[in-house]
Motif scaffolding. Structure first.
Motif, PDB file in Angstrom:
ATOM      1  N   LEU A  59     -36.953  95.860 -16.559  1.00  0.00           N
ATOM      2  CA  LEU A  59     -37.216  94.827 -15.654  1.00  0.00           C
ATOM      3  C   LEU A  59     -36.896  93.590 -16.414  1.00  0.00           C
ATOM      4  O   LEU A  59     -36.984  92.381 -15.790  1.00  0.00           O
ATOM      5  N   LYS A 100     -47.551  93.392 -21.474  1.00  0.00           N
ATOM      6  CA  LYS A 100     -48.951  92.844 -21.627  1.00  0.00           C
ATOM      7  C   LYS A 100     -49.411  93.021 -23.087  1.00  0.00           C
ATOM      8  O   LYS A 100     -50.534  93.819 -23.036  1.00  0.00           O
ATOM      9  N   THR A 110     -42.433  91.582 -27.799  1.00  0.00           N
ATOM     10  CA  THR A 110     -42.060  91.160 -26.245  1.00  0.00           C
ATOM     11  C   THR A 110     -41.300  89.980 -26.576  1.00  0.00           C
ATOM     12  O   THR A 110     -40.519  89.688 -25.756  1.00  0.00           O
ATOM     13  N   HIS A 144     -37.929  89.849 -14.681  1.00  0.00           N
ATOM     14  CA  HIS A 144     -39.183  90.242 -14.253  1.00  0.00           C
ATOM     15  C   HIS A 144     -40.126  90.639 -15.862  1.00  0.00           C
ATOM     16  O   HIS A 144     -39.799  91.874 -15.997  1.00  0.00           O
ATOM     17  N   GLU A 159     -43.235  92.499 -17.513  1.00  0.00           N
ATOM     18  CA  GLU A 159     -44.418  92.816 -17.185  1.00  0.00           C
ATOM     19  C   GLU A 159     -45.131  93.335 -18.174  1.00  0.00           C
ATOM     20  O   GLU A 159     -46.208  94.046 -18.287  1.00  0.00           O
ATOM     21  N   GLU A 162     -52.194  98.411 -23.683  1.00  0.00           N
ATOM     22  CA  GLU A 162     -50.919  98.591 -22.962  1.00  0.00           C
ATOM     23  C   GLU A 162     -50.639 100.097 -22.867  1.00  0.00           C
ATOM     24  O   GLU A 162     -49.913 100.660 -22.152  1.00  0.00           O
ATOM     25  N   LEU A 205     -40.208  99.234 -18.044  1.00  0.00           N
ATOM     26  CA  LEU A 205     -40.514  97.768 -18.293  1.00  0.00           C
ATOM     27  C   LEU A 205     -39.440  96.789 -19.138  1.00  0.00           C
ATOM     28  O   LEU A 205     -39.333  95.775 -18.590  1.00  0.00           O
TER      29      LEU A 205
END
Length: 517
Positions: free
Chosen positions: A221, A230, A240, A226, A228, A206, A218
């Protein structure tokens, strides 16, 4: 002003041979009250119950036929109908008495009389006055008794109120207080830094982003729903996961409170909360003439000159709005207002609304004469009270009343937004959402502006670079040519042919000069 003449009519168009028409001049000495002393005696002896005390008896009620809509007569068939008729039919069915062949009707008070005069005369002339008269000290002193209240006679004020609707550009911020917003921003920044650090330490795939701002983007978001990120390592996965869990709770809490803050806040331009405010502002105050409403406000302000009195309630409301408006404030009852609020002919466009505080809590009810010995009318009162209380308790009267209001409405004025007074809202409006749209437009405009500025700067930079490159190329070419020329001449100078050529040119030049001399 149109005044209705008082009228008392026969109860039915077609009467049986044994039925007597119940008609008389208003304020005459004729009485149609039924003597029920024998039934009262039976009750006292225990021969009959109070509930069945009027079973098989005929009583003589009187109805108000002055245009309220609660009582009306079909002009073609002569059939009587309306809310009061339905209530009386159910009451008669429960108590077991009859009334349809022996009733009377009445109109507005004659000149010089008020409604208290009318109700006392009616109570003296009939068994029960089927209407919604208010309990007052004056009427009680004159011998009237009141059955359980079925009509909401609470005194209120009505006015044509122009509402100024205010757009709240920051309504989208109000679901959270400022501390929550600050903490949200700080947590977002902190989480972004942590993820960026973990990512670089672990050489996570990432880490294609080298700028910390991109990781904050990110995280932002994720707050909007949303996700995003990874992650490829355990620690970034755990981080995360915490971001996702926190975001879900944040979105749920925000969404749950958002709608109520998107409702338009209405600011009333008519700042009247009481009769005192209306009097202080020298407003025209309208009231139904000769009613307890009239007596109430007149007793409060006996010298006020801007009271306007009308002969009936419909005319009162028609003068409260529109081109024929005479009233700044209308004093009336909740029940009367419920009758006319949703009628286009009276409240077109739903311009009239209830304002201010309640002036007085009251109920409207049937009225009878207090008589325990002459004709024992109190016995009828006691029997009717039992059944009316039951009809109130089981919701019968409420249903009849609501069905009546629904049957006469031809518009819906209940779909209103939340106001400072706490009226119920029905929808989110563009004005309420204005702040969110404004922020979106502002950010979009900012992004477009930045894009244009950067493009202009890039174009200017490219033009400058091209010009510099061109000049540099020209200078380079010129320099190269000069160097080539110099090298050529140096070559010739160093060469013997060049020396001979110079000498020959010198001889030729001298010869030409000599010839000229």
């Amino acid at each position: 002003m149109k005044i209705r003449m008082p009228l008392l009519l026969v109860g039915n168009v077609i009467h049986k041979s044994h039925c007597q028409p119940l008609q008389t001049e208003m304020f005459s000495n004729t009485t149609f009250r039924t003597n029920v002393c024998d039934l009262n005696s039976k009750y006292i002896r225990g021969d009959i119950t109070l509930r069945d005390g009027l079973k098989g008896t005929t009583i003589n009620p009187v109805f108000g036929d002055w245009g309220s809509g609660f009582f009306s007569r079909n002009q073609e068939t002569g059939k009587i109908e309306g809310l009061l008729v339905e209530m009386m039919d159910i009451l008669a069915d429960r108590a077991g008495f009859t009334w349809r062949d022996s009733y009377g009707t009445y109109g507005n008070p004659p000149e010089g009389k008020d409604w208290s005069d009318v109700v006392i005369w009616l109570a003296n002339s009939y068994d029960v006055v089927v209407d919604y008269f208010y309990r007052t000290t004056e009427r009680l002193e004159l011998g009237a008794v009141f059955l359980p209240g079925w009509y909401d006679a609470t005194l209120i004020m009505i006015a044509e109120d122009e509402i100024k609707r205010k757009t709240d550009f920051f309504a989208w911020l109000r679901p959270f207080d400022y501390r929550t917003w600050i903490m949200t921003i700080l947590v977002s920044i902190f989480t972004s830094v942590i993820y960026w650090g973990m990512c670089r330490l672990s050489r996570d795939q990432e880490c294609r982003f080298n700028n910390l701002t991109q990781y904050y983007y990110l995280t932002a978001l994720a707050i909007t729903g949303h996700f995003e990120f990874k992650p490829n390592t355990l620690r970034t996965m755990i981080l995360t996961l915490s971001i996702a869990f926190w975001s879900v709770l944040l979105i749920a809490a925000y969404t749950a409170n958002l709608a109520s803050f998107f409702i338009v806040e209405n600011a009333s331009t008519l700042n009247i909360n009481s009769i005192h405010d209306a009097v202080y502002q020298n407003r025209n105050i309208c009231v139904w003439k000769g009613t307890p409403d009239d007596s109430f406000i007149t007793s409060e302000y006996p010298t006020y000159q801007q009271f306007i009195r009308f002969e009936d309630d419909k005319e009162l409301f028609l003068s409260s709005a529109g081109l024929s408006k005479q009233c700044d404030v209308t004093v009336t009852s909740v029940g009367t207002w419920n009758t006319y609020e949703d009628q286009k002919a009276v409240n077109k466009g739903c311009k009239l609304k209830e304002i201010g505080r309640v002036l007085k809590f009251r109920e409207g009810s049937y009225v009878m004469k207090s008589d325990s010995g002459n004709k024992c009318t109190n016995f009828i009162r006691d029997v009717l009270t039992v059944h009316i209380e039951e009809m109130l308790a089981d919701g019968t009267i409420v249903k009849l009343r609501n069905d009546f209001y629904k049957s006469i409405k031809n518009q819906d004025c209940s779909a209103k937004l939340i106001t400072r007074d706490g009226d119920e809202e029905t929808q989110v409006t563009l004005k309420g959402m204005g702040g969110a749209f404004f922020i979106m437009l502002a950010l979009t405009t900012l992004a477009v502006t930045i894009s244009i500025v950067l493009n202009i700067r890039k174009h200017t930079k490219n033009s400058t670079t091209a010009r510099i490159h061109k000049n540099t190329l020209q200078d380079s070419t010129k320099t190269d040519n000069q160097k080539s020329h110099n090298r050529f001449h140096r070559y010739l100078y160093d060469n013997k042919c060049y020396k001979d050529l110079v000498a020959a040119n010198t001889v030729v030049s001298n010869s030409i000069q000599s010839s000229a001399i």
